[in-house]
Write an enzyme that holds these catalytic residues in place. Structure first.
Site, PDB file in Angstrom:
ATOM      1  CG  ASN A 146      -1.941   1.069   1.222  1.00 40.34           C
ATOM      2  OD1 ASN A 146      -1.800   2.054   0.499  1.00 40.34           O
ATOM      3  ND2 ASN A 146      -2.995   0.894   2.006  1.00 40.34           N
ATOM      4  CG  ASP A 326      -8.520 -14.253 -17.165  1.00 39.03           C
ATOM      5  OD1 ASP A 326      -7.815 -14.894 -16.374  1.00 39.03           O
ATOM      6  OD2 ASP A 326      -9.755 -14.125 -17.027  1.00 39.03           O
ATOM      7  CD  GLU A 355      -5.901 -18.626 -16.697  1.00 40.00           C
ATOM      8  OE1 GLU A 355      -6.000 -19.142 -15.576  1.00 40.00           O
ATOM      9  OE2 GLU A 355      -6.885 -18.151 -17.282  1.00 40.00           O
ATOM     10  CG  HIS A 421      -3.880 -15.017  -9.445  1.00 43.03           C
ATOM     11  ND1 HIS A 421      -3.107 -15.444 -10.499  1.00 43.03           N
ATOM     12  CD2 HIS A 421      -5.097 -14.751  -9.963  1.00 43.03           C
ATOM     13  CE1 HIS A 421      -3.829 -15.429 -11.600  1.00 43.03           C
ATOM     14  NE2 HIS A 421      -5.037 -15.003 -11.309  1.00 43.03           N
ATOM     15  CG  ASP A 422      -6.127 -18.551 -10.698  1.00 38.16           C
ATOM     16  OD1 ASP A 422      -6.795 -17.747 -10.030  1.00 38.16           O
ATOM     17  OD2 ASP A 422      -6.037 -18.507 -11.939  1.00 38.16           O
ATOM     18  CG  ASP A 466      -9.359 -17.419  -5.258  1.00 35.85           C
ATOM     19  OD1 ASP A 466      -9.446 -16.517  -4.410  1.00 35.85           O
ATOM     20  OD2 ASP A 466     -10.068 -17.477  -6.288  1.00 35.85           O
ATOM     21  NE  ARG A 470      -6.540 -14.805  -5.751  1.00 37.62           N
ATOM     22  CZ  ARG A 470      -7.553 -14.743  -6.608  1.00 37.62           C
ATOM     23  NH1 ARG A 470      -8.546 -13.888  -6.384  1.00 37.62           N
ATOM     24  NH2 ARG A 470      -7.587 -15.514  -7.665  1.00 37.62           N
TER      25      ARG A 470
HETATM   26  C1  ARE Z   1     -14.333 -16.730  -7.135  1.00 31.62           C
HETATM   27  C2  ARE Z   1     -13.970 -17.133  -5.718  1.00 31.62           C
HETATM   28  C3  ARE Z   1     -13.545 -18.580  -5.656  1.00 31.62           C
HETATM   29  C4  ARE Z   1     -14.661 -19.462  -6.206  1.00 31.62           C
HETATM   30  C5  ARE Z   1     -15.074 -18.959  -7.610  1.00 31.62           C
HETATM   31  C6  ARE Z   1     -16.307 -19.722  -8.091  1.00 31.62           C
HETATM   32  O1  ARE Z   1     -12.901 -16.305  -5.259  1.00 31.62           O
HETATM   33  O2  ARE Z   1     -13.253 -18.953  -4.330  1.00 31.62           O
HETATM   34  O3  ARE Z   1     -14.209 -20.795  -6.318  1.00 31.62           O
HETATM   35  O4  ARE Z   1     -15.353 -17.559  -7.583  1.00 31.62           O
HETATM   36  O5  ARE Z   1     -16.946 -19.086  -9.140  1.00 31.62           O
HETATM   37  C7  ARE Z   1     -11.378 -14.594 -10.945  1.00 31.62           C
HETATM   38  C8  ARE Z   1     -10.924 -14.417  -9.521  1.00 31.62           C
HETATM   39  C9  ARE Z   1     -11.397 -15.558  -8.643  1.00 31.62           C
HETATM   40  C10 ARE Z   1     -12.893 -15.733  -8.795  1.00 31.62           C
HETATM   41  C11 ARE Z   1     -13.237 -15.950 -10.270  1.00 31.62           C
HETATM   42  C12 ARE Z   1     -14.762 -16.044 -10.506  1.00 31.62           C
HETATM   43  O6  ARE Z   1      -9.513 -14.325  -9.482  1.00 31.62           O
HETATM   44  O7  ARE Z   1     -11.082 -15.275  -7.295  1.00 31.62           O
HETATM   45  O8  ARE Z   1     -13.242 -16.892  -8.021  1.00 31.62           O
HETATM   46  O9  ARE Z   1     -12.768 -14.805 -11.017  1.00 31.62           O
HETATM   47  O10 ARE Z   1     -15.396 -14.923 -10.032  1.00 31.62           O
HETATM   48  C13 ARE Z   1     -10.003 -22.476 -14.809  1.00 31.62           C
HETATM   49  C14 ARE Z   1      -9.905 -21.591 -16.035  1.00 31.62           C
HETATM   50  C15 ARE Z   1      -8.894 -20.493 -15.799  1.00 31.62           C
HETATM   51  C16 ARE Z   1      -9.218 -19.692 -14.528  1.00 31.62           C
HETATM   52  C17 ARE Z   1      -9.280 -20.676 -13.375  1.00 31.62           C
HETATM   53  C18 ARE Z   1      -9.680 -19.967 -12.089  1.00 31.62           C
HETATM   54  O11 ARE Z   1      -9.545 -22.380 -17.165  1.00 31.62           O
HETATM   55  O12 ARE Z   1      -8.930 -19.616 -16.901  1.00 31.62           O
HETATM   56  O13 ARE Z   1     -10.252 -21.698 -13.646  1.00 31.62           O
HETATM   57  N1  ARE Z   1      -8.224 -18.629 -14.247  1.00 31.62           N
HETATM   58  C19 ARE Z   1      -8.436 -17.194 -14.586  1.00 31.62           C
HETATM   59  C20 ARE Z   1      -7.728 -16.267 -13.603  1.00 31.62           C
HETATM   60  C21 ARE Z   1      -8.517 -16.231 -12.318  1.00 31.62           C
HETATM   61  C22 ARE Z   1      -9.843 -15.512 -12.607  1.00 31.62           C
HETATM   62  C23 ARE Z   1     -10.473 -15.970 -13.850  1.00 31.62           C
HETATM   63  C24 ARE Z   1      -9.840 -16.807 -14.731  1.00 31.62           C
HETATM   64  C25 ARE Z   1     -11.739 -15.345 -14.251  1.00 31.62           C
HETATM   65  O14 ARE Z   1      -6.412 -16.619 -13.433  1.00 31.62           O
HETATM   66  O15 ARE Z   1      -7.882 -15.597 -11.255  1.00 31.62           O
HETATM   67  O16 ARE Z   1     -10.736 -15.725 -11.482  1.00 31.62           O
HETATM   68  O17 ARE Z   1     -11.407 -14.095 -14.836  1.00 31.62           O
HETATM   69  C26 ARE Z   1      -7.988 -27.199 -13.685  1.00 31.62           C
HETATM   70  C27 ARE Z   1      -8.747 -26.870 -14.959  1.00 31.62           C
HETATM   71  C28 ARE Z   1      -8.498 -25.436 -15.398  1.00 31.62           C
HETATM   72  C29 ARE Z   1      -8.921 -24.546 -14.257  1.00 31.62           C
HETATM   73  C30 ARE Z   1      -8.026 -24.866 -13.071  1.00 31.62           C
HETATM   74  C31 ARE Z   1      -8.324 -24.009 -11.859  1.00 31.62           C
HETATM   75  O18 ARE Z   1      -6.661 -27.478 -13.928  1.00 31.62           O
HETATM   76  O19 ARE Z   1      -8.405 -27.757 -15.976  1.00 31.62           O
HETATM   77  O20 ARE Z   1      -9.238 -25.129 -16.583  1.00 31.62           O
HETATM   78  O21 ARE Z   1      -8.792 -23.179 -14.638  1.00 31.62           O
HETATM   79  O22 ARE Z   1      -8.167 -26.218 -12.695  1.00 31.62           O
HETATM   80  O23 ARE Z   1      -9.604 -24.202 -11.409  1.00 31.62           O
END
Ligand code: ARE
Length: 583
Positions: A146, A326, A355, A421-422, A466, A470
């Site tokens: 911050n 993303d 990603e 972060h995931d 997550d 974070r």
């Molecule tokens: C929020 C809550 C979570 C909750 C989720 C449920 O914080 O606790 O589980 O909602 O809906 C962003 C935020 C997250 C947020 C999410 C939805 O950072 O905090 O979660 O939005 O509001 C797959 C996708 C991959 C994705 C991951 C998360 O393929 O693209 O899931 N990653 C990106 C970013 C994230 C971001 C988003 C997408 C959305 O990096 O930070 O989330 O913009 C396996 C599968 C993968 C899967 C992976 C993880 O390996 O094969 O496909 O990735 O697991 O689940």
């Protein structure tokens, strides 16, 4: 010979242009089955007395995974054209393998052979050179530092509290600027920021305005200063583009909510029917089932133009060096092709990182991405070093499997992360075992590719999935693991000072001891041998002759013919392979 296991197909990871002169050919066979493979090859237009002229080259065994061996050859065809086939030999049998399948005799007809028609320069996969020498550091801006409390959103909590999906701690761009000395000292030379554009949440993956910085993070002036200061220090800057979906408060989606079927923006999204929500069911596509993340229709030319304008704007106006995309695999390929061309028309060496957590060959052919977030590498490393659930040979096979599934040119710029972060923090996955953590950093930082450190992993931060991963960055030195930090710093230094540590040498597993992971990196005149003892007992290893008398470049110990590697220890041996001429 198990012919069913033999596989080859041109124009993918089995036959590709490595550069503008060089073609790499690989063939897969059942593990341990073939004793020798020859490549039969020639230019399709070179004939003598009615006979096609061909040459023969012995292929070498480049690696094995659980079921298969991969044989490899490199060719520089003078006219950049190739027809080729394979002579496969086992202890008892030999056969010819071409596009037509298997034959007992060497096929005489040229049309039987595999075809690599022409090596067109424009089609060669070319990632920016600088990426090969980049060590990334991933920052989740809300939680790094911050730097300007005046920007704190309402209800901001004191630094260091428990992260939840909704809470705020006030991290911002000024905070990153204030900590550039720390990043410099660590030695990283690229930062990747998760989204910074105006959005509703702490993670900002639900964009409200792609052309504005989130006011909680700062303004465009502060961002311009960050980029300028980074560039002065030789640090590249990569931003996160969330183009698969917008946030619900993105103006076009708000218009759809307001005007329904009459909205000029209804084709900007994937709406199945109106009303948008019926009895709790969404009538439009989203990221996962997140109501606030409507999927953008990237096939719509208006949407495409808008997003490409955004992508160009941040490169042109601020000089950013990379885009991390993303949910890249849920967006259409054609969009990414046009995105690449547009971004490169402004700055040809922008790094484009998708990603994608899975096998991503279709995006890595040269026309879309330079790399993907290599979670297949991550998982192999975590299973072996952090969870200790795979054996040495399983680990080697998994890593080989990943390497063989992509061209070498792709592997050299792969975004090799240990966590993000995931994902759960690596130290938590390793159940607080710091020695295993150091092994992971050693492996990552000595492996080909473009490694990325997730903020705080270098000082031993912990946290679950997550939102646990974070947490606010720990800045009080007394609460940081300074010993670990120093070791990570040293490894980064080695990666920068000893080119073999990075992408310069060819990677090869060696087998010096059944319980020791060992691999070499070899260039034309140098060799590095790395040995890691994951177990807790000391193990004696016979050092290969070539390394007698050399010093370990980690602890400076001089090596004799035998060395003991302590439990959880490792050795980094370096030697020159050619005598340097004295004049
Ligand atoms: C929020 C809550 C979570 C909750 C989720 C449920 O914080 O606790 O589980 O909602 O809906 C962003 C935020 C997250 C947020 C999410 C939805 O950072 O905090 O979660 O939005 O509001 C797959 C996708 C991959 C994705 C991951 C998360 O393929 O693209 O899931 N990653 C990106 C970013 C994230 C971001 C988003 C997408 C959305 O990096 O930070 O989330 O913009 C396996 C599968 C993968 C899967 C992976 C993880 O390996 O094969 O496909 O990735 O697991 O689940």
């Amino acid at each position: 010979m198990l012919k069913e296991a033999i596989y080859h197909r041109p124009k993918n990871n089995f036959a590709y242009a490595y550069d503008e002169q060089t073609i790499h050919i690989r063939i897969r066979a059942k593990k341990g089955d073939l004793t020798k493979v020859e490549l039969i090859y020639g230019d399709p237009y070179v004939w003598k007395n009615g006979t096609w002229q061909r040459d023969i080259m012995t292929m070498h065994l480049a690696g094995s995974d659980g079921l298969f061996d991969y044989w490899f050859a490199e060719i520089k065809p003078p006219f950049r054209r190739l027809r080729y086939g394979f002579k496969c030999m086992s202890e008892i049998e030999e056969t010819y393998y071409t596009e037509r399948g298997f034959q007992e005799k060497e096929p005489s007809r040229i049309d039987s052979y595999f075809c690599f028609p022409f090596l067109n320069a424009v089609d060669v996969f070319k990632a920016p050179e600088w990426v090969k020498n980049t060590i990334w550091y991933q920052i989740f801006p809300e939680r790094f530092e911050n730097g300007d409390p005046q920007l704190n959103p309402l209800g901001t909590l004191p630094w260091g509290g428990k992260p939840s999906p909704q809470n705020y701690f006030g991290g911002d761009i000024q905070g990153i600027i204030n900590r550039l000395d720390y990043l410099d000292e660590l030695g990283i030379n690229g930062i990747y920021l998760t989204p910074i554009f105006k959005a509703e949440t702490n993670h900002k993956y639900d964009t409200t305005d792609y052309m504005e910085l989130d006011p909680q993070f700062g303004d465009k002036k502060s961002f311009a200063e960050l980029v300028e200061q980074c560039h002065k220090r030789g640090i590249r800057v990569m931003l996160d583009a969330v183009f698969n979906h917008s946030g619900a408060s993105f103006a076009p989606f708000k218009d759809v909510i307001k005007n329904g079927e009459r909205s000029d923006y209804k084709d900007w999204f994937h709406i199945r029917k109106f009303p948008l929500i019926e009895e709790g069911q969404l009538n439009y596509d989203t990221f996962a089932f997140a109501e606030v993340m409507p999927k953008l229709n990237t096939e719509n030319p208006e949407v495409k133009d808008y997003l490409i304008k955004v992508a160009k704007y941040w490169v042109e106006e601020f000089g950013i060096d990379g885009w991390r995309l993303d949910v890249a695999n849920e967006v259409d390929h054609q969009f990414w092709r046009e995105f690449r061309q547009a971004v490169h028309s402004i700055k040809p060496d922008v790094y484009i990182l998708g990603e994608i957590w899975h096998d991503a060959m279709p995006w890595l052919q040269g026309d879309q991405f330079d790399a993907v977030m290599n979670y297949r590498f991550t998982n192999a490393v975590l299973d072996f070093f952090a969870k200790e659930k795979t054996t040495k040979s399983e680990f080697e096979q998994e890593i080989t499997h990943v390497l063989q599934s992509y061209p070498e040119s792709v592997n050299e710029v792969a975004f090799n992360l240990l966590g993000s972060h995931d994902t759960e923090r690596i130290l938590s996955i390793a159940e607080d075992n710091k020695e295993n953590l150091l092994h992971m950093f050693l492996f990552q930082l000595s492996f080909p590719g473009s490694p990325c450190i997730y903020y705080g992993d270098e000082i031993g931060m912990t946290g679950g999935n997550d939102p646990g991963c974070r947490k606010c960055m720990i800045w009080e030195e007394g609460r940081q693991d300074r010993g670990l930090l120093k070791n990570v710093q040293e490894l980064i230094k080695l990666r920068k000072q000893v080119p073999l540590f990075g992408n310069d040498g060819a990677f090869q597993w060696t087998n010096l001891h059944p319980d020791i992971i060992s691999y070499t990196k070899t260039s034309s005149d140098e060799q590095l041998l790395i040995m890691i003892n994951r177990g807790t007992e000391p193990l004696k290893v016979t050092v290969p002759n070539d390394f007698y008398g050399q010093r370990d470049i980690w602890d400076q110990e001089q090596l004799s013919d035998h060395t003991t590697i302590e439990g959880k220890g490792f050795k980094l041996l370096y030697r020159k392979t050619k005598m340097v001429p004295v004049n």
